[in-house]
Design a protein around this motif. Structure first.
Motif, PDB file in Angstrom:
ATOM      1  N   SER A   1      -2.359  -0.193  10.906  1.00 36.62           N
ATOM      2  CA  SER A   1      -2.062   0.482   9.638  1.00 36.62           C
ATOM      3  C   SER A   1      -0.952  -0.226   8.886  1.00 36.62           C
ATOM      4  CB  SER A   1      -1.657   1.941   9.883  1.00 36.62           C
ATOM      5  OG  SER A   1      -1.333   2.573   8.653  1.00 36.62           O
ATOM      6  N   PRO A   2      -1.252  -0.773   7.706  1.00 33.93           N
ATOM      7  CA  PRO A   2      -0.215  -1.430   6.916  1.00 33.93           C
ATOM      8  C   PRO A   2       0.632  -0.478   6.081  1.00 33.93           C
ATOM      9  CG  PRO A   2      -2.327  -1.698   5.833  1.00 33.93           C
ATOM     10  CD  PRO A   2      -2.598  -0.986   7.129  1.00 33.93           C
ATOM     11  N   ALA A   3       0.230   0.797   5.981  1.00 36.59           N
ATOM     12  CA  ALA A   3       1.010   1.759   5.199  1.00 36.59           C
ATOM     13  C   ALA A   3       0.668   3.176   5.632  1.00 36.59           C
ATOM     14  CB  ALA A   3       0.735   1.589   3.704  1.00 36.59           C
ATOM     15  N   PHE A   4       1.689   4.026   5.728  1.00 35.46           N
ATOM     16  CA  PHE A   4       1.473   5.412   6.146  1.00 35.46           C
ATOM     17  C   PHE A   4       2.677   6.254   5.751  1.00 35.46           C
ATOM     18  CE2 PHE A   4       2.839   2.650   9.608  1.00 35.46           C
ATOM     19  CZ  PHE A   4       4.032   3.232  10.023  1.00 35.46           C
ATOM     20  N   THR A   5       2.449   7.546   5.598  1.00 39.22           N
ATOM     21  CA  THR A   5       3.525   8.469   5.244  1.00 39.22           C
ATOM     22  C   THR A   5       4.388   8.772   6.473  1.00 39.22           C
ATOM     23  OG1 THR A   5       1.933  10.266   5.523  1.00 39.22           O
ATOM     24  CG2 THR A   5       2.348   9.500   3.281  1.00 39.22           C
TER      25      THR A   5
ATOM     26  N   CYS B   1       0.804  -1.232   0.000  1.00 38.49           N
ATOM     27  CA  CYS B   1       0.000   0.000   0.000  1.00 38.49           C
ATOM     28  C   CYS B   1       0.832   1.274   0.000  1.00 38.49           C
ATOM     29  CB  CYS B   1      -0.900   0.035   1.243  1.00 38.49           C
ATOM     30  SG  CYS B   1      -1.857  -1.437   1.522  1.00 38.49           S
ATOM     31  N   GLN B   2       2.130   1.163   0.237  1.00 35.97           N
ATOM     32  CA  GLN B   2       2.935   2.371   0.401  1.00 35.97           C
ATOM     33  C   GLN B   2       2.910   3.286  -0.822  1.00 35.97           C
ATOM     34  OE1 GLN B   2       4.002   2.908   3.423  1.00 35.97           O
ATOM     35  NE2 GLN B   2       4.874   4.915   2.979  1.00 35.97           N
ATOM     36  N   PRO B   3       3.002   2.755  -2.042  1.00 43.13           N
ATOM     37  CA  PRO B   3       2.912   3.652  -3.202  1.00 43.13           C
ATOM     38  C   PRO B   3       1.596   4.432  -3.256  1.00 43.13           C
ATOM     39  CG  PRO B   3       3.824   1.535  -3.859  1.00 43.13           C
ATOM     40  CD  PRO B   3       3.331   1.375  -2.451  1.00 43.13           C
ATOM     41  N   LEU B   4       0.514   3.825  -2.773  1.00 41.34           N
ATOM     42  CA  LEU B   4      -0.786   4.497  -2.797  1.00 41.34           C
ATOM     43  C   LEU B   4      -0.810   5.701  -1.859  1.00 41.34           C
ATOM     44  CD1 LEU B   4      -3.768   4.752  -3.566  1.00 41.34           C
ATOM     45  CD2 LEU B   4      -4.278   3.065  -1.771  1.00 41.34           C
ATOM     46  N   VAL B   5      -0.330   5.541  -0.621  1.00 43.74           N
ATOM     47  CA  VAL B   5      -0.385   6.676   0.314  1.00 43.74           C
ATOM     48  C   VAL B   5       0.525   7.811  -0.156  1.00 43.74           C
ATOM     49  CG1 VAL B   5      -1.065   5.227   2.270  1.00 43.74           C
ATOM     50  CG2 VAL B   5       1.363   5.711   1.916  1.00 43.74           C
ATOM     51  N   LEU B   6       1.648   7.470  -0.758  1.00 40.85           N
ATOM     52  CA  LEU B   6       2.541   8.498  -1.288  1.00 40.85           C
ATOM     53  C   LEU B   6       1.913   9.203  -2.494  1.00 40.85           C
ATOM     54  CD1 LEU B   6       5.958   6.605  -1.049  1.00 40.85           C
ATOM     55  CD2 LEU B   6       5.123   8.431   0.455  1.00 40.85           C
ATOM     56  N   ASP B   7       1.184   8.455  -3.307  1.00 38.62           N
ATOM     57  CA  ASP B   7       0.510   9.036  -4.471  1.00 38.62           C
ATOM     58  C   ASP B   7      -0.557  10.037  -4.041  1.00 38.62           C
ATOM     59  OD1 ASP B   7      -0.288   9.246  -7.274  1.00 38.62           O
ATOM     60  OD2 ASP B   7      -2.031   8.036  -6.726  1.00 38.62           O
ATOM     61  N   ILE B   8      -1.368   9.675  -3.045  1.00 41.61           N
ATOM     62  CA  ILE B   8      -2.414  10.585  -2.566  1.00 41.61           C
ATOM     63  C   ILE B   8      -1.784  11.835  -1.957  1.00 41.61           C
ATOM     64  CG2 ILE B   8      -4.298  10.860  -0.907  1.00 41.61           C
ATOM     65  CD1 ILE B   8      -4.863   7.832  -1.304  1.00 41.61           C
TER      66      ILE B   8
END
Length: 400
Positions: free
Chosen positions: A305-309, A260-267
């Motif tokens: 949380s599996p992914a966060f900034t 999921c990390q690419p998604l949170v960075l994209d948002i």
């Protein structure tokens, strides 16, 4: 009264979004939904706002699903397809029952070992009062199904009305496997029945695996070892396997989302480009809190949380206002008190660990705290708000 003093602190808003389907671009959808909500409701985004999205919509967009047949094949390949011990599962129709169907389909016999008086997340099989009355020691005593029924009879779940002992037994038999049910709290007890074990606990799984291997188990898997790679084109979760999964249909589960990390960075990037504001973004699952009535601990996911900034790494570093008011500045009132406390907050630096003025503040990860807030805000039913915007979380008493 000062006109520039802010009267509102942290605000948590559920953001309505379209129904998410496999293949949807969540980066675009979440960004547009937050911006449209801000325009509709007349608020502005600020630096360090937190945009949180449920793990469910991430897994759905990813198409991260597996079937009962996929689970059965993986279990059979990894545990041999004969007699397997299935130990320490949680009691849940949504979380575990469909997984158990797949597990049972991959075995000839299942020895189901349930922890008691409750499962790992607090679902009760028998009350502590009944244990006391029966003179049973749950830390040492191993009970057969017959002994359990003799001592405690039928115990239905307080909220669901389900007798999970009967329900899980019948579910295993319906898949064509034999079943034997025992009750114990030390993992080694299962080795009197089989040396091939699937341990289903969530947060204690590493210790349980170690204990079983040291005690002579031949094959030990956790739920994180099942569906940790695709089976016949299925979804998977390389790190968590079946942990964090939910029932999707009668024959399919939605797995915990992957990568999921690419998604949170994209948002985060999209919001910066659209507004100039640097927000934090996280994916969240279950919060981390306990229901005092039902005694259920709300954390059936392997992590909140599996992914966060990066701005969400760490723990709060806060002073306790009531401690300062009652101790350091007990002789002050009104504007003098406000100024003194504000000065203390502005002067804080570095870690406050060990500082008496920080005692009573919550020593938990930021993602666990914010994830719990978001889980309560979004709910798990029909609110239609799988995205939550949290504003002012990092503000303090001095922010205007």
């Amino acid at each position: 009264m000062e006109q520039n003093v802010r009267r509102v602190g942290t605000v948590s808003r559920g953001i309505r979004c379209p129904i998410i389907r496999e293949g949807d671009d969540l980066g675009v959808i979440v960004t547009e939904s937050v911006l449209e909500a801000a325009k509709s409701e007349g608020f502005e985004l600020r630096d360090r706002d937190v945009i949180s999205l449920t793990e469910s919509i991430v897994a759905r967009a990813q198409g991260n699903y597996a079937t009962v047949e996929n689970i059965a094949e993986d279990v059979k390949n990894k545990l041999g397809g004969g007699t397997i011990g299935v130990i320490f599962p949680i009691l849940s129709r949504n979380r575990f029952a469909i997984c158990l169907r797949g597990i049972a389909s991959g075995a000839k016999k299942v020895v189901l070992m349930l922890s008691y008086p409750s499962d790992e997340v607090g679902n009760e099989l028998v009350s502590l009062d009944k244990l006391d009355a029966a003179g049973v020691n749950p830390y040492s005593d191993v009970l057969s199904l017959e002994k359990y029924r003799e001592l405690f009879g039928v115990n239905k779940h307080e909220f669901t009305g389900v007798d999970y002992v009967e329900y899980y037994g019948n579910l295993i038999r319906e898949q064509g496997a034999e079943v034997e049910i025992i009750f114990a709290n030390h993992a080694q007890a299962i080795l009197d029945y089989t040396k091939n074990v699937l341990t289903c606990d969530i947060h204690t799984r590493a210790r349980t695996k170690r204990i079983l291997k040291e005690a002579g188990a031949e094959v030990v898997c956790g739920l994180d070892d099942i569906m940790n790679a695709p089976v016949n084109g299925s979804g998977c979760n390389e790190r968590y396997g079946l942990l964090g999964s939910n029932k999707s249909t009668e024959d399919k589960i939605k797995l915990f989302p992957r990568n999921c990390q690419p998604l949170v960075l994209d948002i985060q990037k999209r919001i910066l480009e659209a507004t100039g504001k640097h927000v934090e973004v996280m994916v969240y699952g279950d919060g981390a809190f306990k229901d005092p009535k039902g005694k259920i601990w709300e954390l059936a996911d392997p992590v909140v949380s599996p992914a966060f900034t990066d701005g969400l790494i760490g723990t709060p570093n806060e002073l306790k206002l009531k401690y300062l008011a009652d101790n350091d500045y007990k002789d002050l009132n009104g504007e003098a008190l406000r100024e003194a406390i504000s000065a203390s907050i502005r002067a804080k630096s570095g870690s406050l660990v060990g500082n008496m003025a920080s005692q009573g503040t919550t020593p938990r990860q930021l993602t666990d705290l914010i994830g719990s807030l978001c889980d309560l805000t979004s709910g798990s039913g029909d609110k239609g708000t799988p995205v939550v915007l949290v504003q002012g979380y990092f503000d303090n008493y001095t922010n205007c």
